[in-house]
Design an enzyme around this catalytic site. Structure first.
Site, mmCIF file in Angstrom:
data_model
loop_
_atom_site.group_PDB
_atom_site.id
_atom_site.type_symbol
_atom_site.label_atom_id
_atom_site.label_comp_id
_atom_site.label_asym_id
_atom_site.label_seq_id
_atom_site.Cartn_x
_atom_site.Cartn_y
_atom_site.Cartn_z
ATOM 1 N N LYS A 175 0.881 -1.176 0.000
ATOM 2 C CA LYS A 175 0.000 0.000 0.000
ATOM 3 C C LYS A 175 0.907 1.211 0.000
ATOM 4 O O LYS A 175 1.886 1.257 0.749
ATOM 5 C CB LYS A 175 -0.880 -0.066 1.247
ATOM 6 N N LYS A 276 -10.102 -1.890 11.427
ATOM 7 C CA LYS A 276 -9.115 -1.712 12.497
ATOM 8 C C LYS A 276 -9.867 -1.954 13.788
ATOM 9 O O LYS A 276 -10.839 -1.233 14.079
ATOM 10 C CB LYS A 276 -8.552 -0.287 12.479
ATOM 11 N N GLY A 304 -3.864 -1.280 10.365
ATOM 12 C CA GLY A 304 -2.970 -1.077 11.502
ATOM 13 C C GLY A 304 -2.898 0.391 11.830
ATOM 14 O O GLY A 304 -3.316 1.250 11.037
HETATM 15 O O1 OSB Z 1 -4.634 5.058 7.155
HETATM 16 O O2 OSB Z 1 -4.244 3.018 7.447
HETATM 17 C C1 OSB Z 1 -4.004 4.185 7.726
HETATM 18 C C2 OSB Z 1 -1.074 4.344 10.179
HETATM 19 C C3 OSB Z 1 -1.521 5.315 11.048
HETATM 20 C C4 OSB Z 1 -2.714 5.942 10.806
HETATM 21 C C5 OSB Z 1 -3.485 5.588 9.687
HETATM 22 C C6 OSB Z 1 -3.052 4.587 8.827
HETATM 23 C C7 OSB Z 1 -1.809 3.982 9.050
HETATM 24 C C8 OSB Z 1 -1.216 3.017 8.147
HETATM 25 C C9 OSB Z 1 -0.103 2.126 8.686
HETATM 26 O O3 OSB Z 1 -1.472 2.946 6.973
HETATM 27 C C10 OSB Z 1 -0.586 0.783 9.087
HETATM 28 C C11 OSB Z 1 0.445 0.012 9.878
HETATM 29 O O4 OSB Z 1 1.480 -0.331 9.301
HETATM 30 O O5 OSB Z 1 0.208 -0.247 11.066
HETATM 31 MG MG MG Z 2 -6.035 4.080 5.865
#
Ligand code: OSB
Ligand code: MG
Length: 382
Positions: A175, A276, A304
């Protein structure tokens, strides 16, 4: 809407019982590299932790809120306030977990604070029985398919380097974060270099319907999905955008509970949901949402929040639940931190899968001297 299979009955039958000691802690762990998104650049993970001690057992929960309200409206401070003043006071020994969660419904929103307390209780209940959490919840053990979320980079060359590293490590999909000015050309460059890579883009709400034609240019790059292109609280406008795009949309920020997921599915606002557990109020709510998605033909995956090893372990246990079909944003510990506060860390097997740790509860243990190193605040609340 088809009926959702229920979770194990002990949830409704067994009282939680007394808990000797409950603490709230705040930790701050530096990231190996800044994590850039369209809404913020984070240099570290500051997290509020819930610690429970009972009959020689120690259980932990992690609140996924950041210290700032840039991803979601909750913060570590609002979560501390909700936990101390509204959620922990509801925790009575005679209540079952299901009854406690129903009491939480009276508190509007604050899903991340609720999830943190539920996480710690689930860890404790599983440890009391000596079972891994996924077993306690009746999920079949399985290896978890990993994906990686690459933050916004300074140059396309740097992005290509990061994607190269990710594919070499064996991640099942990549991603990439996008934002205005760093989108079509950046996706195009990655797609050109990696023609067969399962690739998706996450905008964290940076666009509006006025950008529809621009976003439609992403249809040329065979993305598996575009995550949260429009506002963090929108469901309706995403349905209008989805109707104009070939690429599936995935909702993240907009989905806080089962009702939101039902609305998004009914309106055809997305074809995929990022679940999440922290954002939707906990592991039990997340498992229900995954079932709802599965019964509607919507593939779901576990997102995450750059959690410490405590939260990441929960996300791993959760992904044994039916309905988590696509690779999640659960990456190796070393992607986030030089040193995490738990053991064992998360590692990818050569084929890009993560093994669920075999230990009781979440399967990880906090290492006391590491906790001390990153500890900002600690207080007893029960
Ligand atoms: O938008 O998914 C998201 C991390 C912090 C806040 C929002 C997001 C994210 C990530 C990282 O995309 C996900 C991870 O590696 O834990
Ligand atoms: Mg996101």
């Amino acid at each position: 809407m088809p009926e959702i299979e229920t979770l194990p009955d002990w949830l409704e039958k067994e009282p939680i019982g007394a808990i000797e000691k409950i603490e709230l802690l705040t930790v701050r762990l530096p990231f190996v590299a800044p994590f850039g998104t369209s809404v913020a650049v984070w240099n570290c993970k500051e997290a509020l932790l819930v610690r429970m001690e009972d009959h020689g057992l120690t259980a932990w929960g992690e609140c996924v809120a950041d210290p700032d309200p840039f991803y979601a409206s909750e913060t570590t401070s609002t979560a501390r306030h909700m936990l101390k003043d509204f959620l922990l006071p509801e925790l009575k020994p005679g209540l079952t977990l299901a009854a406690l969660l129903r009491r939480f419904d009276r508190v509007r929103g604050h899903q991340m604070a609720k999830a943190a307390l539920e996480n710690a209780l689930l860890d404790l209940l599983a440890k009391r029985r000596g079972l891994p959490l996924h077993t306690l919840l009746g999920f079949q053990p399985r290896r978890v398919m990993s994906g990686i979320s690459i933050g916004i980079q300074e140059t396309i060359a740097k992005l290509l380097e990061k994607v190269e590293e990710a594919t070499a490590s064996g991640y099942h999909r990549v991603k990439m974060k996008i934002q205005h000015g760093q989108d079509v050309e950046w996706v195009e460059a990655v797609r050109k270099r990696f023609p067969d890579l399962p690739l998706m883009a996450d905008a964290n709400g940076d666009y509006s319907l006025a950008d529809t034609a621009h976003l439609a240019r992403l249809d040329d790059f065979a993305l598996t999905m575009i995550e949260q292109p429009l506002s963090y609280h929108d469901i309706y406008q995403h349905s209008l955008l989805q109707a104009q795009l070939k690429t599936p949309l995935c909702l993240d920020e907009s989905i806080h509970d089962l009702g939101d997921a039902e609305a998004a599915i009914a309106l055809k606002s997305c074809r995929v949901i990022n679940i999440k557990q922290g954002r939707v109020g906990g592991v039990l709510a997340a498992a229900k949402m995954a079932r709802l998605c599965a019964s509607n033909g919507i593939p779901a995956w576990s997102g995450g929040m750059d959690e410490t090893g405590i939260g990441r372990a929960l996300n791993i246990q959760l992904q044994a639940a039916p309905g988590f079909i696509l690779p999640g944003d659960t990456s190796e510990t070393s992607r986030y931190f030089h040193e995490d506060i738990v053991e064992p860390g998360v590692f990818l097997a050569g084929d890009g899968f993560i093994e669920i740790p075999p230990g009781p509860g979440s399967g990880v243990e906090v290492v006391p001297e590491r906790l001390e190193r990153y500890l900002l605040h600690r207080e007893q609340v029960g």
